[in-house]
Design an enzyme around this catalytic site. Structure first.
Site, PDB file in Angstrom:
ATOM      1  N   ARG A   5      -5.330  -5.850   6.231  1.00  0.00           N
ATOM      2  CA  ARG A   5      -5.907  -4.507   6.364  1.00  0.00           C
ATOM      3  C   ARG A   5      -6.637  -4.125   5.085  1.00  0.00           C
ATOM      4  O   ARG A   5      -6.409  -4.685   4.010  1.00  0.00           O
ATOM      5  CB  ARG A   5      -4.827  -3.472   6.656  1.00  0.00           C
ATOM      6  CG  ARG A   5      -3.745  -3.348   5.562  1.00  0.00           C
ATOM      7  CD  ARG A   5      -3.936  -2.175   4.633  1.00  0.00           C
ATOM      8  NE  ARG A   5      -3.000  -2.195   3.530  1.00  0.00           N
ATOM      9  CZ  ARG A   5      -3.260  -2.723   2.341  1.00  0.00           C
ATOM     10  NH1 ARG A   5      -4.416  -3.305   2.104  1.00  0.00           N
ATOM     11  NH2 ARG A   5      -2.360  -2.677   1.377  1.00  0.00           N
TER      12      ARG A   5
ATOM     13  N   ASP B 171       2.271   6.306   1.218  1.00  0.00           N
ATOM     14  CA  ASP B 171       3.158   5.963   2.350  1.00  0.00           C
ATOM     15  C   ASP B 171       4.637   6.046   1.999  1.00  0.00           C
ATOM     16  O   ASP B 171       5.438   6.592   2.757  1.00  0.00           O
ATOM     17  CB  ASP B 171       2.788   4.614   2.982  1.00  0.00           C
ATOM     18  CG  ASP B 171       2.859   3.411   2.057  1.00  0.00           C
ATOM     19  OD1 ASP B 171       3.055   3.588   0.821  1.00  0.00           O
ATOM     20  OD2 ASP B 171       2.726   2.272   2.556  1.00  0.00           O
TER      21      ASP B 171
ATOM     22  N   ASP C 160       1.358  -1.162   5.663  1.00  0.00           N
ATOM     23  CA  ASP C 160       0.767  -2.473   5.945  1.00  0.00           C
ATOM     24  C   ASP C 160       1.260  -3.049   7.267  1.00  0.00           C
ATOM     25  O   ASP C 160       0.484  -3.599   8.052  1.00  0.00           O
ATOM     26  CB  ASP C 160       1.089  -3.447   4.802  1.00  0.00           C
ATOM     27  CG  ASP C 160       0.655  -2.896   3.447  1.00  0.00           C
ATOM     28  OD1 ASP C 160      -0.124  -1.925   3.430  1.00  0.00           O
ATOM     29  OD2 ASP C 160       1.103  -3.434   2.418  1.00  0.00           O
TER      30      ASP C 160
END
Ligand code: GLA
Length: 448
Positions: A32, A41, A178
């Site tokens: 990604r 995150d 991820d």
């Protein structure tokens, strides 16, 4: 880069050659690029990544015992181990640990060791240490391969919640971006992902613009040197929660579990407004742990225990700056989503630039090579340019008008890669024009 169908048929053939039998399945898990929302995150705040063309493929077939036999088509040494309820790791930094992380995560989920082992051939074309998530793609692909070998299924949303804690097996305190994007990505879109609990929604990419990713050629391995810098920042964010507990005393029922709780507890306030609350408790300078403890009026031992700070770490901790980055970065993700839904590429570009400045100055995860690439990108007319991923090396991501891509690449090749590579040869392997790809898949191979 080789197209996926070609890589698929190659890996099926290579599996035959390696194991002397046909594979039963091939799994694909993409890498990604994160467009915005860096280091948010693990604070339970949103991110905005998209999956890319590059991926990890694993061809596999179940075995009659509990052994895992792992061959690697890209040159890493062969590894073998057995499924058990608690799987001891290989040496720190060993590539096989990413597959063990997946096996251990599944054993924890089922509270039992997986029953059937597998012969696996791993092939990946995501550059390692580039901030494009080669390691999480390997964890995701391994989990899917182990499930396929055992004829088990877990919904991808559930896997996206199980695998981030599982990956901490390798010692990095990473968040959940991820694995979630690798599993849940949608073609042609970025995903806005929120955490605790996991939620996601597709966000359109601006029409007429390309996502160009440039490798700084500085490798930042998640299991290597970058791990310490990454984990330190996680601890600094935990300390910021303790500082806000103190500053917001009387307004909180219980201690904050993450900065990401703030929008739920104070829906009428902007996230960046909490920077002022922080400033009342911690100054904008790095502090050692004893100084943080004094500022918070808490004994050092209590802070260590509450924030999981190892005995050999006493700082310095840049609590104020780290939290300022995280709070403002999360706000940028909200604004970017709104801008993208209106098709406002210019606004998105400005937010990317602001994110980079904040990653550099407040989060201190840039390096001279990334800085050079960002300046060159601006000169070459990028609408937005920033470092992407954990930082400490790896790549920049750039928003470039379609019509400017050719000139952009020429400029970067000449000014950056020219001095480092023979132009036209390896530079091509260091910068990429990516389109947003779909998430992971499991393909069963039928034998007639
Ligand atoms: C790494 C981690 C992610 C995220 C990024 C930074 O890629 O694995 O969880 O924290 O860094 O945004």
């Amino acid at each position: 880069m080789t197209a996926v169908p070609v890589r698929m048929s190659r890996i099926v053939e290579a599996f035959h050659t390696t194991f002397g039998r046909a594979p039963a399945f091939v799994v694909r898990a993409p890498g990604r690029v994160n467009l915005l929302g860096e280091h948010t995150d693990y604070n339970a705040l949103p991110v905005l990544p998209m999956a890319i063309e590059r991926s990890v493929l694993i061809a596999g077939a179940p075995r009659d015992d509990v052994s895992v036999v792992l061959h690697n088509a890209t040159g890493f040494p062969t590894r073998r181990y057995g499924f058990e309820r608690h799987i001891p790791p290989f040496e720190a930094g060993d590539w096989g640990n990413y597959t063990k992380a997946a096996a251990q995560g599944l054993a924890d989920y089922y509270d039992a060791a997986l029953a059937r082992g597998a012969d696996l051939l791993v092939d990946g074309d995501i550059p390692a240490g580039a901030g494009l998530s080669s390691s999480s793609a390997l964890v995701v692909a391994s989990a899917l391969a182990f499930l396929a070998a055992n004829e088990l299924e877990i919904p991808f949303e559930t896997l996206a919640e199980i695998l981030p804690p599982a990956e901490r097996y390798v010692g990095t305190l990473s968040g959940g971006m991820d694995q979630a994007i690798s599993l849940l990505a949608q073609a042609g879109h970025a995903l806005r992902i929120d955490f605790a609990p996991l939620r996601y929604r597709p966000v359109p990419l601006p029409q007429g613009y390309a996502i160009v990713v440039c490798h700084s050629l500085v490798r930042a391995e998640k299991s290597g040197a970058a791990k310490l810098g990454y984990n330190m920042r996680v601890l600094e964010c935990r300390l910021a929660c303790r500082a806000l507990d103190r500053s917001l005393a009387g307004q909180l029922q219980r201690p904050l579990s993450a900065l990401g709780e703030l929008p739920h507890l104070f829906p009428q306030r902007s996230l960046s407004s909490f920077v002022d609350d922080l400033a009342r408790v911690v100054p904008d300078v790095p502090l050692d742990l004893a100084q943080v403890a004094t500022a918070l009026g808490v004994p050092v031992a209590v802070l260590r225990a509450e924030c999981g700070i190892p005995a050999d770490h006493s700082g310095p901790f840049a609590v104020f700056r780290r939290a300022r980055h995280v709070l403002c970065e999360a706000e940028r993700v909200d604004r970017a989503e709104e801008g993208l839904r209106r098709g406002d590429a210019a606004m998105f570009g400005r937010l990317m630039d602001a994110s980079h400045a904040s990653c550099r100055d407040d989060y201190e995860i840039s390096c001279p090579e990334l800085e050079e690439l960002v300046v060159l990108a601006q000169q070459a007319g990028a609408v937005g340019a920033r470092l992407t991923g954990a930082g400490f090396g790896g790549c920049t991501v750039n928003l470039v008008a379609d019509g400017d891509v050719k000139a952009f690449l020429e400029h970067i090749d000449k000014q950056f890669y020219g001095g480092r590579f023979t132009i036209g040869k390896s530079a091509e392997e260091a910068r990429f024009v990516f389109s947003a790809r779909p998430g992971a898949e499991v393909i069963t191979i039928s034998h007639r």
